[in-house]
Design an enzyme around this catalytic site. Structure first.
Site, PDB file in Angstrom:
ATOM      1  N   LYS A   1     -49.629  44.365  65.244  1.00 58.31           N
ATOM      2  CA  LYS A   1     -48.298  43.904  66.124  1.00 58.31           C
ATOM      3  C   LYS A   1     -49.039  43.808  67.459  1.00 58.31           C
ATOM      4  O   LYS A   1     -50.018  43.604  67.961  1.00 58.31           O
ATOM      5  CB  LYS A   1     -47.159  44.638  66.019  1.00 58.31           C
TER       6      LYS A   1
ATOM      7  N   SER B   1     -43.221  50.627  55.772  1.00 54.64           N
ATOM      8  CA  SER B   1     -43.209  52.028  55.875  1.00 54.64           C
ATOM      9  C   SER B   1     -44.481  52.428  55.042  1.00 54.64           C
ATOM     10  O   SER B   1     -44.210  53.350  54.355  1.00 54.64           O
ATOM     11  CB  SER B   1     -42.162  52.659  56.058  1.00 54.64           C
TER      12      SER B   1
ATOM     13  N   HIS C   1     -43.429  36.574  59.956  1.00 52.84           N
ATOM     14  CA  HIS C   1     -43.038  38.156  59.776  1.00 52.84           C
ATOM     15  C   HIS C   1     -41.618  38.236  60.417  1.00 52.84           C
ATOM     16  O   HIS C   1     -41.254  37.347  61.311  1.00 52.84           O
ATOM     17  CB  HIS C   1     -43.909  38.900  60.760  1.00 52.84           C
TER      18      HIS C   1
ATOM     19  N   ASN D   1     -51.315  44.914  60.214  1.00 54.34           N
ATOM     20  CA  ASN D   1     -50.675  44.315  61.324  1.00 54.34           C
ATOM     21  C   ASN D   1     -50.619  45.129  62.478  1.00 54.34           C
ATOM     22  O   ASN D   1     -49.634  46.104  62.371  1.00 54.34           O
ATOM     23  CB  ASN D   1     -49.416  43.842  60.733  1.00 54.34           C
TER      24      ASN D   1
ATOM     25  N   GLY E   1     -40.944  49.724  59.653  1.00 46.97           N
ATOM     26  CA  GLY E   1     -40.825  50.575  60.978  1.00 46.97           C
ATOM     27  C   GLY E   1     -39.878  51.537  61.081  1.00 46.97           C
ATOM     28  O   GLY E   1     -39.628  52.196  62.006  1.00 46.97           O
TER      29      GLY E   1
ATOM     30  N   GLU F   1     -40.230  40.238  62.383  1.00 47.17           N
ATOM     31  CA  GLU F   1     -39.834  40.223  63.572  1.00 47.17           C
ATOM     32  C   GLU F   1     -40.180  38.897  64.393  1.00 47.17           C
ATOM     33  O   GLU F   1     -39.398  38.806  65.456  1.00 47.17           O
ATOM     34  CB  GLU F   1     -41.185  41.169  64.231  1.00 47.17           C
TER      35      GLU F   1
ATOM     36  N   GLU G   1     -41.426  42.028  52.344  1.00 49.32           N
ATOM     37  CA  GLU G   1     -41.308  43.042  53.366  1.00 49.32           C
ATOM     38  C   GLU G   1     -39.689  43.273  53.640  1.00 49.32           C
ATOM     39  O   GLU G   1     -39.037  42.253  54.203  1.00 49.32           O
ATOM     40  CB  GLU G   1     -41.868  42.536  54.890  1.00 49.32           C
TER      41      GLU G   1
END
Ligand code: PEP
Length: 254
Positions: free
Chosen positions: A13, A216, A97, A11, A176, A99, A170
């Site tokens: 992003k 991560s 996701h 991904n 991240g 985000e 996730e």
């Protein structure tokens, strides 16, 4: 236990211009060599889809998109339709996701509409679910993960649910941040997701369901994570930007 082919997705992003994406693909093909035991998916920004798609022709590597909208066309600024994605040979779509949920107001209800749109277009949705740090500390992991699973797939019956669906667990606190869930922590939630899938859609579906871990993941921790019985691959952000590192993660999934 049935064999579940690992699925490893990059991904990217909002990273990599079209030129950078093209460079990645040529480097990555060399790094990956003839490794074919896992499904490998690259998920670039929308503008790079066509270029990456062309460069992947004749390889076993698949293309994914970072979102999909549920209407066919019209006044929906910033959205992308199934037809547009199909035109460039997208196969997988990342949906929900964290985000998107955190910064762009995605809810379980909008996620559900996107999942249905992806399935109707015969894409493979990668439905992302996972708890925040505050939710984990409040002992709400099960409540959050189960509700995101159920509501994300609401309105799809046991008879209709296709094997194409992939779940990505996730934990938001691991995305991240460099903090990875321990293999045991991740395995515990993956097993919970599989039990939930069995309850909602039946044992047969649950046994085949591929559940990726994301948060991560890198070369150094990927082997142990994907060695867990219910971890069937990885959704990789930061470490997927580097062709050598991402190829290592794929190789470690054997
Ligand atoms: C992700 O974006 O899905 C993700 C897991 O990111 P990272 O690997 O950078 O934590």
């Amino acid at each position: 236990m049935p064999f579940r082919k690992k699925v490893i997705a990059a991904n990217w992003k909002m990273n990599k211009t079209t030129a950078e994406a093209a460079q990645f693909v040529s480097d990555f093909k060399i790094e990956l060599g003839d490794e074919t035991h896992a499904d490998v998916v690259l998920v670039p920004a929308f503008v790079a889809l066509k270029t990456v798609s062309d460069l992947l022709t004749g390889t076993g590597i698949k293309l994914g998109a970072q979102n999909i909208f549920w209407e066919k066309s019209g006044a929906f600024t910033g959205e992308i339709s199934a037809e547009m994605l199909r035109e460039v040979f997208v196969r997988y779509v990342v949906i929900g996701h964290s985000e998107r949920r955190q910064y762009f107001g995605e809810t379980n209800a909008t996620v559900n509409k996107r999942v249905k749109a992806a399935l109707a277009a015969h894409f493979r949705p990668i439905l992302c679910i996972g708890e925040t740090l505050a939710e984990r500390e409040a002992g709400k992991v099960e409540e959050i993960v189960v509700s995101q699973f159920r509501e994300g797939l609401a309105g799809i019956s046991e008879a209709e649910i296709p094997d194409e669906i992939i779940i990505a667990y996730e934990p938001v606190w691991a995305i991240g941040t460099g903090k990875t869930a321990t293999p045991a922590q991740a395995q515990e939630v993956h097993a919970l997701i599989r039990r939930t899938a069995a309850g909602v859609f039946g044992e047969k579906f649950a046994e085949k369901l591929r559940i990726q871990y994301g948060g991560s993941v890198k070369g150094a921790n990927s082997r142990e994570l994907m060695g867990q019985p219910d971890i069937d691959g990885a959704l990789v952000g930061g470490a997927s930007l580097d062709p050598r590192e991402f190829a290592l993660i794929v190789k470690n999934s054997v």
